[in-house]
Design a protein around this motif. Structure first.
Motif, PDB file in Angstrom:
ATOM      1  N   LYS A 195       1.149  -1.510  -0.142  1.00 34.76           N
ATOM      2  CA  LYS A 195       0.080  -0.472  -0.023  1.00 34.76           C
ATOM      3  C   LYS A 195       0.681   1.488   0.262  1.00 34.76           C
ATOM      4  O   LYS A 195       2.183   0.899   0.392  1.00 34.76           O
ATOM      5  CB  LYS A 195      -1.328  -0.012   1.459  1.00 34.76           C
ATOM      6  N   PRO A 196       0.427   2.609  -0.252  1.00 39.35           N
ATOM      7  CA  PRO A 196       1.466   3.405  -0.623  1.00 39.35           C
ATOM      8  C   PRO A 196       1.817   3.770   0.825  1.00 39.35           C
ATOM      9  O   PRO A 196       3.396   4.026   0.897  1.00 39.35           O
ATOM     10  CB  PRO A 196       0.823   4.405  -0.857  1.00 39.35           C
ATOM     11  N   GLU A 197       0.950   4.009   2.085  1.00 38.42           N
ATOM     12  CA  GLU A 197       1.238   4.198   3.578  1.00 38.42           C
ATOM     13  C   GLU A 197       2.721   2.995   3.420  1.00 38.42           C
ATOM     14  O   GLU A 197       2.934   3.619   4.695  1.00 38.42           O
ATOM     15  CB  GLU A 197       0.424   4.614   3.983  1.00 38.42           C
ATOM     16  N   ASN A 198       2.470   2.244   3.068  1.00 35.65           N
ATOM     17  CA  ASN A 198       3.673   1.169   3.561  1.00 35.65           C
ATOM     18  C   ASN A 198       5.123   1.193   2.438  1.00 35.65           C
ATOM     19  O   ASN A 198       5.637   0.023   2.931  1.00 35.65           O
ATOM     20  CB  ASN A 198       3.263  -0.406   4.403  1.00 35.65           C
ATOM     21  N   ALA A 199       4.840   1.400   1.771  1.00 39.09           N
ATOM     22  CA  ALA A 199       5.671   1.186   0.882  1.00 39.09           C
ATOM     23  C   ALA A 199       7.393   2.421   1.391  1.00 39.09           C
ATOM     24  O   ALA A 199       7.245   3.217   1.094  1.00 39.09           O
ATOM     25  CB  ALA A 199       5.832   2.382  -0.892  1.00 39.09           C
ATOM     26  N   PRO A 200       8.256   1.686   1.063  1.00 36.36           N
ATOM     27  CA  PRO A 200       9.322   2.288   1.401  1.00 36.36           C
ATOM     28  C   PRO A 200      10.276   2.780   0.611  1.00 36.36           C
ATOM     29  O   PRO A 200      10.974   3.710   0.724  1.00 36.36           O
ATOM     30  CB  PRO A 200      10.853   0.497   1.552  1.00 36.36           C
ATOM     31  N   SER A 201       9.220   2.164  -0.755  1.00 34.07           N
ATOM     32  CA  SER A 201      10.308   4.023  -1.844  1.00 34.07           C
ATOM     33  C   SER A 201       9.116   3.902  -3.228  1.00 34.07           C
ATOM     34  O   SER A 201       7.642   2.801  -3.213  1.00 34.07           O
ATOM     35  CB  SER A 201      11.964   3.143  -2.210  1.00 34.07           C
ATOM     36  N   ASN A 202       9.451   4.613  -3.908  1.00 33.76           N
ATOM     37  CA  ASN A 202       8.041   4.523  -4.877  1.00 33.76           C
ATOM     38  C   ASN A 202       9.664   3.600  -6.266  1.00 33.76           C
ATOM     39  O   ASN A 202       8.653   4.029  -7.348  1.00 33.76           O
ATOM     40  CB  ASN A 202       8.652   6.021  -5.458  1.00 33.76           C
ATOM     41  N   LEU A 203      10.207   3.201  -5.633  1.00 32.07           N
ATOM     42  CA  LEU A 203      11.275   2.038  -7.595  1.00 32.07           C
ATOM     43  C   LEU A 203      10.891   0.590  -7.650  1.00 32.07           C
ATOM     44  O   LEU A 203      10.405  -0.122  -6.409  1.00 32.07           O
ATOM     45  CB  LEU A 203      12.814   1.984  -6.751  1.00 32.07           C
ATOM     46  N   ALA A 204      10.032   0.634  -8.615  1.00 31.09           N
ATOM     47  CA  ALA A 204       9.502  -0.678  -9.117  1.00 31.09           C
ATOM     48  C   ALA A 204      10.316  -1.490 -10.122  1.00 31.09           C
ATOM     49  O   ALA A 204      10.876  -1.094 -10.051  1.00 31.09           O
ATOM     50  CB  ALA A 204       7.938  -0.484  -9.616  1.00 31.09           C
ATOM     51  N   ILE A 205      10.345  -2.651  -9.825  1.00 24.13           N
ATOM     52  CA  ILE A 205      10.958  -3.897 -10.594  1.00 24.13           C
ATOM     53  C   ILE A 205      10.547  -3.746 -11.860  1.00 24.13           C
ATOM     54  O   ILE A 205       9.190  -3.152 -12.465  1.00 24.13           O
ATOM     55  CB  ILE A 205      10.724  -4.839  -9.729  1.00 24.13           C
ATOM     56  N   ALA A 206      11.913  -3.512 -13.296  1.00 18.63           N
ATOM     57  CA  ALA A 206      11.832  -2.754 -13.928  1.00 18.63           C
ATOM     58  C   ALA A 206      11.872  -3.450 -15.546  1.00 18.63           C
ATOM     59  O   ALA A 206      12.462  -3.808 -16.470  1.00 18.63           O
ATOM     60  CB  ALA A 206      12.013  -1.689 -14.614  1.00 18.63           C
ATOM     61  N   ALA A 207      11.041  -5.108 -15.235  1.00 20.78           N
ATOM     62  CA  ALA A 207      12.019  -5.994 -16.020  1.00 20.78           C
ATOM     63  C   ALA A 207      12.429  -6.897 -16.945  1.00 20.78           C
ATOM     64  O   ALA A 207      12.551  -7.187 -17.919  1.00 20.78           O
ATOM     65  CB  ALA A 207      10.930  -5.238 -18.121  1.00 20.78           C
ATOM     66  N   ARG A 208      13.418  -6.520 -16.099  1.00 19.39           N
ATOM     67  CA  ARG A 208      15.402  -6.695 -16.755  1.00 19.39           C
ATOM     68  C   ARG A 208      15.700  -7.462 -15.070  1.00 19.39           C
ATOM     69  O   ARG A 208      16.199  -6.582 -14.338  1.00 19.39           O
ATOM     70  CB  ARG A 208      16.086  -5.700 -16.899  1.00 19.39           C
ATOM     71  N   TYR A 209      16.767  -8.234 -15.486  1.00 19.62           N
ATOM     72  CA  TYR A 209      17.297  -9.072 -14.181  1.00 19.62           C
ATOM     73  C   TYR A 209      18.736  -9.378 -14.956  1.00 19.62           C
ATOM     74  O   TYR A 209      18.973 -10.219 -15.521  1.00 19.62           O
ATOM     75  CB  TYR A 209      16.181  -9.560 -13.607  1.00 19.62           C
ATOM     76  N   VAL A 210      19.201  -9.492 -13.853  1.00 20.22           N
ATOM     77  CA  VAL A 210      20.758 -10.770 -14.234  1.00 20.22           C
ATOM     78  C   VAL A 210      20.663 -11.659 -12.729  1.00 20.22           C
ATOM     79  O   VAL A 210      20.746 -10.827 -11.926  1.00 20.22           O
ATOM     80  CB  VAL A 210      22.518  -9.336 -14.312  1.00 20.22           C
ATOM     81  N   LEU A 211      20.567 -12.863 -13.118  1.00 24.27           N
ATOM     82  CA  LEU A 211      20.648 -13.169 -12.301  1.00 24.27           C
ATOM     83  C   LEU A 211      21.897 -15.099 -11.907  1.00 24.27           C
ATOM     84  O   LEU A 211      22.369 -15.325 -12.726  1.00 24.27           O
ATOM     85  CB  LEU A 211      19.349 -14.290 -12.041  1.00 24.27           C
ATOM     86  N   SER A 212      22.401 -14.418 -10.418  1.00 20.22           N
ATOM     87  CA  SER A 212      23.213 -16.287 -10.614  1.00 20.22           C
ATOM     88  C   SER A 212      22.713 -16.996 -10.519  1.00 20.22           C
ATOM     89  O   SER A 212      21.201 -17.890 -10.379  1.00 20.22           O
ATOM     90  CB  SER A 212      23.841 -16.261  -9.681  1.00 20.22           C
ATOM     91  N   TYR A 213      23.259 -17.991 -10.466  1.00 20.39           N
ATOM     92  CA  TYR A 213      22.400 -19.756 -10.935  1.00 20.39           C
ATOM     93  C   TYR A 213      21.561 -19.995  -9.634  1.00 20.39           C
ATOM     94  O   TYR A 213      20.906 -21.132 -10.663  1.00 20.39           O
ATOM     95  CB  TYR A 213      23.725 -21.064 -11.639  1.00 20.39           C
ATOM     96  N   ASP A 214      22.153 -19.436  -9.047  1.00 20.26           N
ATOM     97  CA  ASP A 214      21.062 -20.130  -7.272  1.00 20.26           C
ATOM     98  C   ASP A 214      20.110 -20.224  -7.514  1.00 20.26           C
ATOM     99  O   ASP A 214      19.371 -19.956  -6.437  1.00 20.26           O
ATOM    100  CB  ASP A 214      22.429 -18.959  -6.141  1.00 20.26           C
ATOM    101  N   ILE A 215      19.532 -19.232  -8.536  1.00 22.41           N
ATOM    102  CA  ILE A 215      18.025 -18.694  -8.309  1.00 22.41           C
ATOM    103  C   ILE A 215      17.035 -19.992  -8.586  1.00 22.41           C
ATOM    104  O   ILE A 215      16.338 -20.010  -7.779  1.00 22.41           O
ATOM    105  CB  ILE A 215      18.188 -17.609  -9.578  1.00 22.41           C
ATOM    106  N   PHE A 216      17.813 -21.196  -9.472  1.00 24.03           N
ATOM    107  CA  PHE A 216      17.119 -22.126 -10.125  1.00 24.03           C
ATOM    108  C   PHE A 216      16.697 -22.668  -8.486  1.00 24.03           C
ATOM    109  O   PHE A 216      15.709 -23.150  -8.138  1.00 24.03           O
ATOM    110  CB  PHE A 216      17.939 -22.868 -10.132  1.00 24.03           C
ATOM    111  N   ALA A 217      17.635 -22.918  -7.824  1.00 27.87           N
ATOM    112  CA  ALA A 217      17.498 -23.372  -5.767  1.00 27.87           C
ATOM    113  C   ALA A 217      16.598 -22.770  -5.735  1.00 27.87           C
ATOM    114  O   ALA A 217      15.374 -23.774  -4.470  1.00 27.87           O
ATOM    115  CB  ALA A 217      18.876 -24.026  -5.219  1.00 27.87           C
ATOM    116  N   GLU A 218      16.321 -21.842  -5.479  1.00 32.99           N
ATOM    117  CA  GLU A 218      14.989 -20.912  -4.096  1.00 32.99           C
ATOM    118  C   GLU A 218      13.987 -20.704  -5.109  1.00 32.99           C
ATOM    119  O   GLU A 218      13.184 -20.971  -4.205  1.00 32.99           O
ATOM    120  CB  GLU A 218      16.111 -18.917  -4.691  1.00 32.99           C
TER     121      GLU A 218
END
Ligand code: UTP
Length: 294
Positions: A195-218
């Protein structure tokens, strides 16, 4: 250097019905090229040499865009239609990029789609680019390059692109809880649709990532979240809370992310990309706008 990427393209695209019944949203024309070609060019331009498309039975031919059609190409050559020939992926600068396909049998979310690509990935970090989001201006964003640079220079476990959104819009996105301000920041947490009142910032995830291979286990270890889906954000959050180094990179001013998976985004992207590539069309658009004003 990061050499591999996943582009998930298996979603139903319900926000774009009925258009998405006729054409996968990832193939929608955006100016002179299909969405997926813009995205594949964007990520291949940072040195990616293998792209895994995670597709579905309903979109089984989506990789046709990247395949040679000998008869078509011979015809274009015979007719001296060099410009058209060169517009094809197979004649462009990234023609040597390996295009692999994996299938997602059930649409169980972005995290699940990424898991479906695991068997085709080397045990190395990889880029993820959503197949329905364009990074502008006009496909020229340097975001993916910055993400891969930060991943390597910070020895990160994951790096995520973020864009600032209006405070009232935060409840539609995964939102950053950053340790510090700046264009590159480490994440303390990620909050899904606050909710806007609980948001720690207004930075929203934007469609691009770089991930280590470990993400598969997660991803394998998390329970389905909202709507029974396996959410990438949940897996990233688990990594962060376990002490992994996850960074955010903010979009520069002038950079845009357009989600073509909703009608307004599609129309906006089409107009922006079409006008950028065609002077005559810009003049025509001006005439139409002037007529509408009268
Ligand atoms: P979206 O959440 O925007 O796609 O996923 P969607 O589910 O197709 O859209 P709506 O909400 O029904 O309109 C972003 C990207 O991830 C892919 C989509 O194809 C899109 O390119 N995706 C999403 C998958 O590959 N599998 C999924 O289960 C969900």
């Amino acid at each position: 250097m990061i050499k591999q990427a996943i582009i998930p393209v298996a979603g139903f695209g319900t926000r774009l019905l009925p258009i998405s019944r006729a054409l996968p949203k990832e193939l929608l024309p955006i100016g002179p090229k299909p969405t997926l070609q813009w995205i594949a060019e964007e990520i291949a331009s940072v040195g990616i040499d293998s792209i895994c498309l995670v597709t579905s039975a309903a979109k089984a031919n989506i990789d046709q865009l990247f395949r040679t059609d000998a008869l078509l190409e011979q015809t274009l050559r015979t007719q001296n239609k060099t410009e058209l020939l060169n517009s094809l992926w197979t004649h462009g600068p990234f023609a040597k990029t390996k295009i692999l396909t994996a299938t997602q049998d059930q649409q169980l979310g972005l995290g699940h789609a990424i898991l479906c690509g695991q068997d085709l990935m080397q045990r190395e970090p990889f880029v993820v680019a959503l197949g329905d989001c364009l990074m502008g201006p006009v496909g020229q964003s340097q975001m993916t390059k910055r993400l891969t640079d930060v991943f390597l220079s910070h020895k990160a476990d994951a790096v995520i692109a973020f864009e600032r959104v209006p405070p009232e819009a935060v409840s539609r996105y995964g939102i950053a809880d950053p340790f510090e301000q700046g264009s590159v920041f480490q994440l303390r947490d990620l909050i899904e649709k606050p909710k806007p009142e609980n948001a720690p910032s207004n930075l929203a995830i934007a469609a691009r990532y770089v991930l280590s291979y470990d993400i598969f286990a997660e991803l394998q270890s998390i329970e389905p979240g909202q709507g029974g889906e396996i959410q990438l954000t949940d897996a990233l959050r688990k990594m962060i809370l376990a002490g992994a180094k996850v960074f955010g990179v903010q979009m520069n001013s002038g950079e845009t992310r357009i989600d073509v998976g909703n009608y307004t985004g599609f129309a906006q992207a089409f107009i922006e990309y079409a006008l950028a590539n065609d002077k005559n069309l810009r003049a025509m658009a001006q005439v139409i706008l002037n007529e509408q004003k009268q």
